[in-house]
Design a protein around this motif. Sequence first.
Motif, PDB file in Angstrom:
ATOM      1  N   GLN A 270     -15.128   3.592  11.338  1.00  0.00           N
ATOM      2  CA  GLN A 270     -15.490   2.679  10.447  1.00  0.00           C
ATOM      3  C   GLN A 270     -15.030   0.945  10.516  1.00  0.00           C
ATOM      4  OE1 GLN A 270     -17.630   3.277   7.696  1.00  0.00           O
ATOM      5  NE2 GLN A 270     -17.737   5.365   8.544  1.00  0.00           N
ATOM      6  N   ILE A 271     -15.795   0.127  10.788  1.00  0.00           N
ATOM      7  CA  ILE A 271     -15.718  -1.288  11.162  1.00  0.00           C
ATOM      8  C   ILE A 271     -15.155  -1.742   9.878  1.00  0.00           C
ATOM      9  CG2 ILE A 271     -16.152  -3.180  11.952  1.00  0.00           C
ATOM     10  CD1 ILE A 271     -16.159  -0.584  13.858  1.00  0.00           C
ATOM     11  N   GLY A 272     -14.004  -2.267   9.621  1.00  0.00           N
ATOM     12  CA  GLY A 272     -13.756  -2.879   8.243  1.00  0.00           C
ATOM     13  C   GLY A 272     -13.581  -2.211   7.182  1.00  0.00           C
ATOM     14  N   GLY A 273     -13.407  -2.875   5.908  1.00  0.00           N
ATOM     15  CA  GLY A 273     -13.321  -2.086   4.811  1.00  0.00           C
ATOM     16  C   GLY A 273     -11.966  -1.647   4.490  1.00  0.00           C
ATOM     17  N   ASP A 274     -11.532  -0.899   3.434  1.00  0.00           N
ATOM     18  CA  ASP A 274     -10.448  -0.365   3.188  1.00  0.00           C
ATOM     19  C   ASP A 274     -10.019   0.965   3.357  1.00  0.00           C
ATOM     20  OD1 ASP A 274      -9.360  -2.666   2.006  1.00  0.00           O
ATOM     21  OD2 ASP A 274     -10.340  -2.338   0.087  1.00  0.00           O
ATOM     22  N   THR A 275     -11.225   1.946   3.691  1.00  0.00           N
ATOM     23  CA  THR A 275     -11.298   3.138   4.316  1.00  0.00           C
ATOM     24  C   THR A 275     -11.594   3.192   5.860  1.00  0.00           C
ATOM     25  OG1 THR A 275     -11.750   3.605   2.159  1.00  0.00           O
ATOM     26  CG2 THR A 275     -12.083   5.392   3.789  1.00  0.00           C
ATOM     27  N   ALA A 276     -10.597   3.926   6.410  1.00  0.00           N
ATOM     28  CA  ALA A 276     -10.815   4.311   8.013  1.00  0.00           C
ATOM     29  C   ALA A 276     -11.713   5.464   8.117  1.00  0.00           C
ATOM     30  CB  ALA A 276      -9.611   4.328   8.700  1.00  0.00           C
ATOM     31  N   GLY A 277     -12.187   5.780   9.293  1.00  0.00           N
ATOM     32  CA  GLY A 277     -12.915   6.850   9.462  1.00  0.00           C
ATOM     33  C   GLY A 277     -12.129   7.949   9.350  1.00  0.00           C
ATOM     34  N   LEU A 278     -10.983   7.948   9.822  1.00  0.00           N
ATOM     35  CA  LEU A 278      -9.927   9.085   9.834  1.00  0.00           C
ATOM     36  C   LEU A 278      -8.453   8.412   9.766  1.00  0.00           C
ATOM     37  CD1 LEU A 278      -9.326  12.082  10.079  1.00  0.00           C
ATOM     38  CD2 LEU A 278      -9.028  11.538  12.725  1.00  0.00           C
ATOM     39  N   GLY A 279      -7.794   8.994   8.829  1.00  0.00           N
ATOM     40  CA  GLY A 279      -6.387   8.467   8.693  1.00  0.00           C
ATOM     41  C   GLY A 279      -6.365   7.439   7.737  1.00  0.00           C
ATOM     42  N   GLU A 280      -5.161   6.556   7.894  1.00  0.00           N
ATOM     43  CA  GLU A 280      -5.014   5.318   6.955  1.00  0.00           C
ATOM     44  C   GLU A 280      -5.584   4.055   7.720  1.00  0.00           C
ATOM     45  OE1 GLU A 280      -3.418   5.522   4.035  1.00  0.00           O
ATOM     46  OE2 GLU A 280      -3.236   7.638   4.382  1.00  0.00           O
ATOM     47  N   ARG A 281      -6.124   3.081   6.598  1.00  0.00           N
ATOM     48  CA  ARG A 281      -6.689   1.939   7.103  1.00  0.00           C
ATOM     49  C   ARG A 281      -5.648   1.116   7.618  1.00  0.00           C
ATOM     50  NH1 ARG A 281     -11.433   0.650   8.697  1.00  0.00           N
ATOM     51  NH2 ARG A 281      -9.905   0.903  10.494  1.00  0.00           N
ATOM     52  N   TYR A 282      -4.454   0.931   7.082  1.00  0.00           N
ATOM     53  CA  TYR A 282      -3.584  -0.062   7.279  1.00  0.00           C
ATOM     54  C   TYR A 282      -2.237   0.580   7.760  1.00  0.00           C
ATOM     55  CZ  TYR A 282      -6.818  -2.939   4.681  1.00  0.00           C
ATOM     56  OH  TYR A 282      -8.034  -3.608   4.169  1.00  0.00           O
ATOM     57  N   PHE A 283      -1.506  -0.207   8.671  1.00  0.00           N
ATOM     58  CA  PHE A 283      -0.083   0.315   8.922  1.00  0.00           C
ATOM     59  C   PHE A 283       0.754   0.247   7.730  1.00  0.00           C
ATOM     60  CE2 PHE A 283      -1.718  -1.196  12.891  1.00  0.00           C
ATOM     61  CZ  PHE A 283      -1.327  -0.406  13.876  1.00  0.00           C
ATOM     62  N   SER A 284       1.368   1.570   7.736  1.00  0.00           N
ATOM     63  CA  SER A 284       2.231   1.470   6.440  1.00  0.00           C
ATOM     64  C   SER A 284       3.514   2.364   6.803  1.00  0.00           C
ATOM     65  CB  SER A 284       1.745   2.421   5.357  1.00  0.00           C
ATOM     66  OG  SER A 284       1.110   3.573   5.670  1.00  0.00           O
ATOM     67  N   ASP A 285       3.783   3.040   7.690  1.00  0.00           N
ATOM     68  CA  ASP A 285       4.838   3.578   7.943  1.00  0.00           C
ATOM     69  C   ASP A 285       5.173   3.961   9.445  1.00  0.00           C
ATOM     70  OD1 ASP A 285       6.282   6.816   8.881  1.00  0.00           O
ATOM     71  OD2 ASP A 285       7.050   6.264   7.055  1.00  0.00           O
ATOM     72  N   PRO A 286       6.296   3.010   9.866  1.00  0.00           N
ATOM     73  CA  PRO A 286       6.582   3.055  11.235  1.00  0.00           C
ATOM     74  C   PRO A 286       6.491   4.207  12.173  1.00  0.00           C
ATOM     75  CG  PRO A 286       7.990   1.704  10.199  1.00  0.00           C
ATOM     76  CD  PRO A 286       7.354   2.330   9.038  1.00  0.00           C
ATOM     77  N   LEU A 287       6.996   5.402  11.658  1.00  0.00           N
ATOM     78  CA  LEU A 287       7.141   6.508  12.161  1.00  0.00           C
ATOM     79  C   LEU A 287       5.906   7.399  12.336  1.00  0.00           C
ATOM     80  CD1 LEU A 287      10.807   7.987  11.291  1.00  0.00           C
ATOM     81  CD2 LEU A 287      10.184   6.565  13.140  1.00  0.00           C
ATOM     82  N   THR A 288       5.174   7.303  11.213  1.00  0.00           N
ATOM     83  CA  THR A 288       3.985   7.971  11.286  1.00  0.00           C
ATOM     84  C   THR A 288       2.958   7.207  12.176  1.00  0.00           C
ATOM     85  OG1 THR A 288       4.168   8.790   8.923  1.00  0.00           O
ATOM     86  CG2 THR A 288       1.796   8.644   9.957  1.00  0.00           C
ATOM     87  N   ASP A 289       2.832   5.979  12.238  1.00  0.00           N
ATOM     88  CA  ASP A 289       2.124   4.959  13.047  1.00  0.00           C
ATOM     89  C   ASP A 289       2.515   5.126  14.679  1.00  0.00           C
ATOM     90  OD1 ASP A 289       1.070   3.853  10.671  1.00  0.00           O
ATOM     91  OD2 ASP A 289       2.187   2.555  10.496  1.00  0.00           O
ATOM     92  N   ALA A 290       3.764   5.233  14.867  1.00  0.00           N
ATOM     93  CA  ALA A 290       4.154   5.432  16.374  1.00  0.00           C
ATOM     94  C   ALA A 290       3.807   6.884  16.690  1.00  0.00           C
ATOM     95  CB  ALA A 290       5.728   5.264  16.226  1.00  0.00           C
ATOM     96  N   ALA A 291       3.775   7.961  15.879  1.00  0.00           N
ATOM     97  CA  ALA A 291       3.612   9.153  16.519  1.00  0.00           C
ATOM     98  C   ALA A 291       1.788   9.266  16.741  1.00  0.00           C
ATOM     99  CB  ALA A 291       3.645  10.110  15.292  1.00  0.00           C
ATOM    100  N   GLU A 292       1.033   8.221  16.303  1.00  0.00           N
ATOM    101  CA  GLU A 292      -0.330   8.327  16.639  1.00  0.00           C
ATOM    102  C   GLU A 292      -0.322   7.736  18.167  1.00  0.00           C
ATOM    103  OE1 GLU A 292      -2.427   5.923  13.710  1.00  0.00           O
ATOM    104  OE2 GLU A 292      -2.112   7.509  12.153  1.00  0.00           O
ATOM    105  N   GLU A 293       0.630   7.108  18.514  1.00  0.00           N
ATOM    106  CA  GLU A 293       0.673   6.593  19.917  1.00  0.00           C
ATOM    107  C   GLU A 293       1.698   7.127  20.974  1.00  0.00           C
ATOM    108  OE1 GLU A 293       0.029   2.135  21.129  1.00  0.00           O
ATOM    109  OE2 GLU A 293       2.035   2.214  20.752  1.00  0.00           O
TER     110      GLU A 293
END
Length: 345
Positions: A270-293
Motif C-alpha cells: 500500500q502506498i501512503g495512508g495509515d494502513t500498510a499492506g502488511l504489518g504496521e504503517r509506522y515505526f513504533s518498537d525498535p526491537l520489532t522493527d529491527a527484527a524485520e531487518e
Amino acid sequence: RKNGNLTSSDICMSHTTNYVPAHLGRHPDMTSTELSYSEGAALPSNAPEWAVSASERLKAKREQGLGTTAIPPEGCKKVLLHSCCAPCSGAMVEEMCAIESVDKVVVFFYNPNIHPRKEYEIRKDENKVFCEKIGVEFVDVDYNVENWYSRMKGMEYDPERGRRCTECFDMRMERAALYAHEHGFDSIATTNATSRWKDAKQVDDSGQRAASRYEGLSYWAYDWQSDEMTLRKYQISAENRFYKQEYCGCSYSLRDSNDWRKANGIPKIQIGGDTAGLGERYFSDPLTDAAEESQDVVDEFFAQAKELADVAGADRTERKKALEVYKSRRKNEKDDGVVNGLNNW
C-alpha cells in the motif's frame, strides 16, 4: 542543465542550520538551536542478546561522547550525506554531527528511482521535516525520473543487488559527488549504507567511484550496519514514528515485491495512508522493527530473488511458475502471523 549535469537552477535548498546532540555541547561556530534525541526507551527484560550488547555499546559511546567510532576521512570538514529516506538518515546524521572535527553535515536528497511519485513525495517530505526538526541543512534535487529509466534500460528484470542496483547507486552518487565538488565539500556518504537490505560493498563501491571523479573529494566508508547503529536507527525511527516503507523504491522493486506477495497469499503493498499492506504503517518498537531487518530475513529474500532471476529472467510465464514454488517452502504469512522482513526497507 548542462551536458546532463546539475546547475544551480536544478537545486532547491532549505534550512541552513546545523545540529549537534545537546549532551555533547556545541561546536564553537554553531549557531543553531540545541536539539537532542532522547536516548531511546529501556529495553525489555526479554530483549535479544544482540540488542542488549548493542545497547551497552551505545551507552558507553554516550558516556565517552558520540562520534568516537565513525572516524571520518582525513581532512574531512564538510560532509554531503546522500539520503534515501528519514529512517535511514537518523543514526548517521547523529553520529556525523557529533564528531568534533566535522564542521558541517548537509543532507542531499536525490532519488529519481522512487516510484510512484506519491511514494517519492512521502519519503522526501518526511526527510525534509526531520532535517528541519534537528536543524540540518536539506538539499532537494529535481526528480528526473526519465533519466533514471533511460539508464536502467535492459536491466528491468535484474534481481535486487544486481546490475540495476549498481547503476542506480552510481547515478545517485555521481550527482552527490558533482554537487559536493561544486560546493566545496570534502566528503560524500550515503544512507543506503545503513540498510541490511543493501549490499554494503556494492553501495561503497559506487560511492568510491563517484568520489574518485574529483580531486580532493573522498567517500566516507564505515560499517553503518553494525548492531549498535541498527538499534540506534530504529530507536530514532520509533521516536519519530517514521513512515515504514514496504519496498526498496523503484517500480521494478514494487513489481517484484508484489509478485512475491501474491504468490505467498500476502496483501499487496500500500502506498501512503495509515494502513500498510502488511504489518504496521509506522515505526513504533525498535526491537520489532529491527527484527524485520534481521540477517536471516534479508538473506532469505535475496536468495529467492536471485533464484527467480536465474531461472526465469524476463519470461513472465516462467516467473509465475517459479513464484508458485515458494508457496511450498514456507507457511503462508496470513496463517502463521509471520510478517518479518516484508514491509521494512
